[in-house]
Scaffold this active site. Structure first.
Site, PDB file in Angstrom:
ATOM      1  N   SER A  22      18.778  25.454 101.719  1.00 20.64           N
ATOM      2  CA  SER A  22      19.252  25.715 103.186  1.00 20.64           C
ATOM      3  C   SER A  22      18.309  25.090 103.981  1.00 20.64           C
ATOM      4  O   SER A  22      18.929  24.298 104.585  1.00 20.64           O
ATOM      5  CB  SER A  22      18.949  27.204 103.564  1.00 20.64           C
ATOM      6  OG  SER A  22      19.908  27.944 102.626  1.00 20.64           O
ATOM      7  N   ASP A 329      22.287  35.878  98.176  1.00 15.77           N
ATOM      8  CA  ASP A 329      22.461  35.182  96.874  1.00 15.77           C
ATOM      9  C   ASP A 329      21.550  35.537  95.779  1.00 15.77           C
ATOM     10  O   ASP A 329      21.806  35.023  94.895  1.00 15.77           O
ATOM     11  CB  ASP A 329      22.069  33.574  97.189  1.00 15.77           C
ATOM     12  CG  ASP A 329      22.907  32.934  98.466  1.00 15.77           C
ATOM     13  OD1 ASP A 329      23.718  33.410  98.545  1.00 15.77           O
ATOM     14  OD2 ASP A 329      22.219  32.116  99.047  1.00 15.77           O
ATOM     15  N   ARG A 360      31.510  36.961  93.460  1.00 11.29           N
ATOM     16  CA  ARG A 360      30.359  37.336  92.968  1.00 11.29           C
ATOM     17  C   ARG A 360      30.317  38.972  92.527  1.00 11.29           C
ATOM     18  O   ARG A 360      29.618  39.362  91.558  1.00 11.29           O
ATOM     19  CB  ARG A 360      29.219  36.926  93.440  1.00 11.29           C
ATOM     20  CG  ARG A 360      29.017  35.467  93.113  1.00 11.29           C
ATOM     21  CD  ARG A 360      27.553  35.082  94.016  1.00 11.29           C
ATOM     22  NE  ARG A 360      27.415  33.543  93.796  1.00 11.29           N
ATOM     23  CZ  ARG A 360      26.900  32.834  94.546  1.00 11.29           C
ATOM     24  NH1 ARG A 360      26.170  33.399  95.502  1.00 11.29           N
ATOM     25  NH2 ARG A 360      26.777  31.534  94.582  1.00 11.29           N
ATOM     26  N   ARG A 404      25.143  30.413  90.738  1.00 10.84           N
ATOM     27  CA  ARG A 404      24.057  31.630  90.480  1.00 10.84           C
ATOM     28  C   ARG A 404      24.297  32.459  89.612  1.00 10.84           C
ATOM     29  O   ARG A 404      23.698  33.076  88.845  1.00 10.84           O
ATOM     30  CB  ARG A 404      24.135  32.134  91.791  1.00 10.84           C
ATOM     31  CG  ARG A 404      23.745  31.205  93.011  1.00 10.84           C
ATOM     32  CD  ARG A 404      22.605  31.946  93.847  1.00 10.84           C
ATOM     33  NE  ARG A 404      22.592  31.104  94.992  1.00 10.84           N
ATOM     34  CZ  ARG A 404      21.623  29.970  95.258  1.00 10.84           C
ATOM     35  NH1 ARG A 404      20.576  29.838  94.397  1.00 10.84           N
ATOM     36  NH2 ARG A 404      21.389  29.526  96.158  1.00 10.84           N
TER      37      ARG A 404
END
Ligand code: S3P
Length: 448
Positions: A22, A329, A360, A404
């Site tokens: 980020s 995340d 997710r 991820r």
């Protein structure tokens, strides 16, 4: 399909995790509109950040990378230094690239079309298009139901004003802040709970008059967090930025150290922004032994510390909706931890997980079930029934091209009762290409 062997010995040693994704995006973007040369150290190595570099080059910024790509130099020429590109801007897999660039270009009044890969093309863009349009911005999402491509129509119509964001999203907040910064129009926004504040921290460091309410330092405060940027026509001052270690990448090694018996791992210079440390609070809630050493600040304004994590007995924990933006995340890897803990873990308010690089919420439940754990999934709740005694069952899993999920599966496989098979590991390149090598170095096996 890649075959992953369970680990045979404790994880021990020190790792310098890659630079924060980020912060790296923002350093390139803001450097491109500074009044000179910005040198960025510890730049994130993943494909997402390469997308930002290419997009800003296509907009006319001068961006050079060192041979190992860890030092990036951006020469900005102020607001006027960027120009409408000739071709669509390819944001690859990176939602941050697309959403922040859309805000910045809307404020500049440039014309551009932003496109992405198959995963990004399915992600919602109405969340930036609608609030930007509500303040006069001229842009649209041309895909079905507000999906990409995002078309910035040009013209200096953005007026600024007040915005009450419906979701706590740093990408939405940043898109509005950048439209305000580039147009010189004022902005006052609130969000439901504090999302990561790297945009605000870096803009202040570079001289912009951004003000934030105390929630960003003390997320437990009541009420809606607020960020304002007054009407400002100044130019950002070029200053060096050192990117902290990415706590979202570190989370995979923290959980690995916590679940592989006998492990002790040091993670150097991890970003410790109060808006990102939800994962550390969750680990402590799970009774993980974690010590923070040598807290310090980096050029660029971000705090870091060295984290020492060791294995030990784990218990179930609870994540509340207000905490979710600060560990958004990390939910997949925290679920891998929860499966090895004594008792039940509940993640509440995790609906946003459905619109990440994959769904997710579903993919995390699928991984834990493949590992032999009982899981319940509601509209916005994920419940994992842990078992500290039983190893994970050897599993087959498709990470669905989600970096991820691939990383979470790799960590789960360390404590499986046999070799696992995982597809989609190439997606690790998006954020943490060196994860397997770092895990091997902690087993005393350096990759050749
Ligand atoms: C990011 C913000 C978060 C996060 C993403 C990076 C950023 O997304 O999930 O990986 O750099 O601003 P949202 O803002 O959509 O929650």
């Amino acid at each position: 399909m890649s075959r992953l062997e369970p680990v045979r010995q404790p994880l021990r040693g020190a790792v310098r995790v890659p630079g924060d994704k980020s912060v790296s995006h923002r350093a390139v973007m803001f450097g491109s509109v500074c009044d000179g040369e910005v040198v960025i150290d510890n730049f994130a190595p993943g494909a997402d950040n390469r997308s930002t570099v290419e997009v800003f080059r296509a907009l006319g910024a001068q961006v050079t990378l060192s041979e190992d790509a860890r030092r990036v130099t951006v020469v900005g020429r102020g607001r006027g230094g960027l120009a409408s590109p000739d071709a669509p801007l390819d944001c690859g897999n990176s939602g941050t690239t697309m959403r922040l660039t859309a805000g910045l270009l809307t404020g500049l009044g440039l014309e551009a079309t932003l496109i992405g890969d198959a995963s990004l093309s399915k992600r919602p863009m109405g969340r930036i298009v609608d609030p930007l349009r509500a303040l006069g911005g001229e842009l649209r999402a041309d895909g079905e139901r507000g999906r990409p491509p995002v078309v910035i129509e040009g013209g200096e119509a953005f007026q600024g004003g007040a915005a009450e964001l419906a979701i706590a999203s740093a990408q939405v907040k940043s898109a509005l802040l950048l439209a305000s910064l580039m147009s010189g129009r004022p902005l006052a926004l609130t969000e439901p709970s504090p999302s990561r504040d790297h945009t605000e921290v870096m803009l202040r460091y570079l001289g912009a008059p951004v003000r934030s309410s105390a929630h960003y330092a003390q997320p437990e405060l009541e009420g809606r967090p607020e960020v304002t940027l007054e009407a400002w026509r100044g130019t950002l001052t070029a200053r060096p930025v050192t990117v902290p270690g990415d706590i979202s990448s570190a989370a995979f090694l923290m959980v690995a150290a916590a679940i592989v018996p006998g492990s002790e791992v040091v993670l150097e210079a991890c970003g410790m922004s109060p808006t990102r440390v939800g994962v550390i609070e969750a680990l402590k809630g799970a009774a993980v032994r974690l010590v923070e050493r040598d807290p310090r600040n980096l050029p660029g304004g971000e705090p870091v510390a060295d984290l020492v994590v060791s294995a030990g007995p784990l218990r179930g924990f609870e994540v509340l909706p207000v905490d979710v933006p600060r560990l958004i995340d990390e939910v997949p890897i925290l679920a891998v931890l929860a499966g090895r803990a004594d008792g039940t873990t509940v993640f509440r308010g995790v609906e946003e997980l459905k619109v990440k690089e994959s769904d997710r919420l579903a993919k995390t439940a699928e991984l834990l079930r493949a590992c032999g754990r009982e899981v319940e999934v509601g509209e916005d709740v994920l419940t994992v029934h842990g078992d500290p005694e039983a190893p994970y069952t050897a599993f087959r899993y498709d990470a669905d091209h989600d970096h991820r999920m691939a990383a979470a599966a790799i960590v789960a496989s360390l404590v499986a009762d046999g070799p696992c098979e995982v597809s989609g590991l190439d997606s690790l390149d998006v954020s943490y290409p060196g994860l397997v090598a770092d895990l091997e170095s902690l087993q005393g096996r350096e990759e050749s």
